[in-house]
Design a protein around this motif. Sequence first.
Motif, short mmCIF file in Angstrom:
data_model
loop_
_atom_site.label_atom_id
_atom_site.label_comp_id
_atom_site.label_asym_id
_atom_site.label_seq_id
_atom_site.Cartn_x
_atom_site.Cartn_y
_atom_site.Cartn_z
N ARG A 208 -5.04 3.51 -8.71
CA ARG A 208 -5.34 2.37 -7.84
C ARG A 208 -4.14 2.04 -6.96
O ARG A 208 -4.29 1.77 -5.75
CB ARG A 208 -5.70 1.15 -8.70
CG ARG A 208 -6.14 -0.06 -7.88
CD ARG A 208 -6.29 -1.28 -8.74
NE ARG A 208 -5.01 -1.75 -9.22
CZ ARG A 208 -4.17 -2.51 -8.52
NH1 ARG A 208 -4.48 -2.85 -7.28
NH2 ARG A 208 -3.03 -2.89 -9.03
N HIS A 211 -3.91 4.54 -4.19
CA HIS A 211 -4.88 4.23 -3.13
C HIS A 211 -4.39 3.08 -2.26
O HIS A 211 -4.49 3.12 -1.03
CB HIS A 211 -6.23 3.89 -3.74
CG HIS A 211 -6.91 5.07 -4.37
ND1 HIS A 211 -7.95 4.94 -5.27
CD2 HIS A 211 -6.70 6.40 -4.24
CE1 HIS A 211 -8.34 6.13 -5.64
NE2 HIS A 211 -7.60 7.04 -5.04
N GLU A 212 -3.88 2.04 -2.91
CA GLU A 212 -3.38 0.88 -2.16
C GLU A 212 -2.25 1.29 -1.22
O GLU A 212 -2.20 0.89 -0.06
CB GLU A 212 -2.89 -0.20 -3.13
CG GLU A 212 -3.97 -0.82 -4.00
CD GLU A 212 -4.83 -1.80 -3.24
OE1 GLU A 212 -4.35 -2.32 -2.20
OE2 GLU A 212 -5.98 -2.05 -3.66
N THR A 311 -12.36 -8.78 -6.72
CA THR A 311 -12.14 -7.33 -6.57
C THR A 311 -13.00 -6.75 -5.46
O THR A 311 -12.54 -5.88 -4.70
CB THR A 311 -12.46 -6.64 -7.90
OG1 THR A 311 -11.63 -7.17 -8.93
CG2 THR A 311 -12.23 -5.14 -7.81
N ARG A 314 -11.44 -7.52 -2.04
CA ARG A 314 -10.22 -6.73 -1.80
C ARG A 314 -10.56 -5.27 -1.53
O ARG A 314 -9.97 -4.64 -0.64
CB ARG A 314 -9.29 -6.85 -3.01
CG ARG A 314 -8.69 -8.24 -3.19
CD ARG A 314 -7.58 -8.23 -4.22
NE ARG A 314 -8.08 -7.94 -5.56
CZ ARG A 314 -8.50 -8.87 -6.41
NH1 ARG A 314 -8.48 -10.14 -6.06
NH2 ARG A 314 -8.92 -8.53 -7.61
N ALA A 315 -11.51 -4.73 -2.30
CA ALA A 315 -11.91 -3.33 -2.08
C ALA A 315 -12.56 -3.15 -0.71
O ALA A 315 -12.32 -2.15 -0.03
CB ALA A 315 -12.85 -2.88 -3.19
N ARG A 318 -9.88 -2.88 1.92
CA ARG A 318 -9.20 -1.59 1.92
C ARG A 318 -10.10 -0.49 2.48
O ARG A 318 -9.62 0.43 3.16
CB ARG A 318 -8.75 -1.24 0.50
CG ARG A 318 -7.66 -2.14 -0.07
CD ARG A 318 -6.44 -2.12 0.81
NE ARG A 318 -5.33 -2.85 0.20
CZ ARG A 318 -4.18 -3.12 0.80
NH1 ARG A 318 -4.02 -2.74 2.06
NH2 ARG A 318 -3.22 -3.78 0.19
N ILE A 319 -11.39 -0.55 2.21
CA ILE A 319 -12.31 0.45 2.73
C ILE A 319 -12.37 0.37 4.25
O ILE A 319 -12.30 1.40 4.96
CB ILE A 319 -13.70 0.26 2.11
CG1 ILE A 319 -13.67 0.65 0.63
CG2 ILE A 319 -14.75 1.09 2.85
CD1 ILE A 319 -14.93 0.28 -0.13
N ARG A 391 -12.96 5.05 -4.84
CA ARG A 391 -13.00 3.58 -4.89
C ARG A 391 -14.44 3.07 -4.91
O ARG A 391 -14.78 2.16 -5.67
CB ARG A 391 -12.25 3.02 -3.67
CG ARG A 391 -11.99 1.53 -3.74
CD ARG A 391 -11.45 1.03 -2.40
NE ARG A 391 -10.16 1.59 -2.09
CZ ARG A 391 -9.01 1.04 -2.49
NH1 ARG A 391 -9.02 -0.04 -3.23
NH2 ARG A 391 -7.87 1.59 -2.13
N LEU A 395 -16.86 1.09 -8.00
CA LEU A 395 -17.58 -0.15 -7.75
C LEU A 395 -19.10 0.04 -7.79
O LEU A 395 -19.84 -0.86 -7.43
CB LEU A 395 -17.17 -0.73 -6.40
CG LEU A 395 -15.72 -1.21 -6.29
CD1 LEU A 395 -15.38 -1.55 -4.86
CD2 LEU A 395 -15.48 -2.40 -7.20
#
Length: 421
Positions: A208, A211-212, A311, A314-315, A318-319, A391, A395
Amino acid sequence: MFKRIRPLLRGSTYAGALFAYCGALASLPLLPFAALPAMAWPSVSLGVQIALTVLVWSVLIGVIGLARTTRRVLVACARRMLGVPLPDPVGERRPADRLRTSLWLLAHVALGWAGAQLSILLFGAALLLPGGWAGAEAGVSVHGWSLRAESGWQSWVAALCCALLAAALCPAVTCALRWLAPRLLGPSSAERLALAAERERALAERNRLAHELHDSIGHTLTAATIQAAVAGEVICADPVAARAALRSIEESTRAALEDLDYVLGMLREEKAGTAPARTLADLPELLDRLRHAGAVVEPGLSGDHAQVQGTLSRAAYRILQEGLTNALRHGAGGPIRVTVTAAPDSLELGVVNRTRTGSETRTGSGTGTGTGRVPDAFPTSGHGLPGLRERVRLLHGDIEAGPDGPEHWRLAVRLPVRLPA
């Protein structure tokens, strides 16, 4: 031959033997309590009293092994003194683990006492057998068992053999403890499962963080490179636009440094500060940075974004950040359409950009002929798309990434608002 005597030259061999002898000495304070039942039963023979004392002594030693902290202390000591790679105990102590700890203590004390007594006996024999120099008869007698040698060289040979046997007891005791340690102090099946789960959690956290870091730093470098080029082009003709581009570079790189400090702190297992929690609420700032880089962004936002939190939010940020970075890096400069649709049961994200065609295409990994030419906006390698797919998979969502007609590239992601139980 040298390999056989090599253990006698290692300090770890004698450290293991010392560990066994210290375990024997540590059991001495229990001996007076173990002797109480025998003292209360004076009518029995001496042999029965000794056997009863040894039995009670063993029970007391085993009871100490049932304590919660005993196993952790013994594992640390065995790891240090024996050099055995034992992991720290994890999870709740089960009765079987406590029983194994008690068995280890009993074996530890028994080996310590046996090794210590035999060593003392053999060293004593090595000193007394050459009786001429000690003024004594060349022989040793213990409980009716006698060891004698003729005066002269025979007594010295016998003494040397006893000394070598006493020295050989150290690696023997150490090897016995090293063989027992993984079996009695090592992880049980339940502990192995707990350790595997812990390693899986650590690996997932590191993935994770990777990825971040990829999303944040990759986007910042792409945007900053383009913004610096724009500032260089217009610095004389339009100083205001150049300063705006430089301010955008400063803001985006400062945000990236915060992400980098957080990730490095986590990787070093330091106490990191508050994690940068960028969510869909920060999407307008992200789009502004793209505009400062010269991109034309056409946002299409619909639905109640306030229901997307935690979450998932936030995901989603980032996507979109990764999708926009790819569009900025590989696109043909046309408008970038960004859609965010928040429904009661799902969140849909989309990024569509124009691709380079004709003379703007680049040669792919093929031979360089017509079939090997791939539009530059169609990423075929790297960590961007695989990271996005991973990611989205975590999810429980769906992702589509590929050509949308002859001139466009489309990224479409659908994430459930309520994850399945």
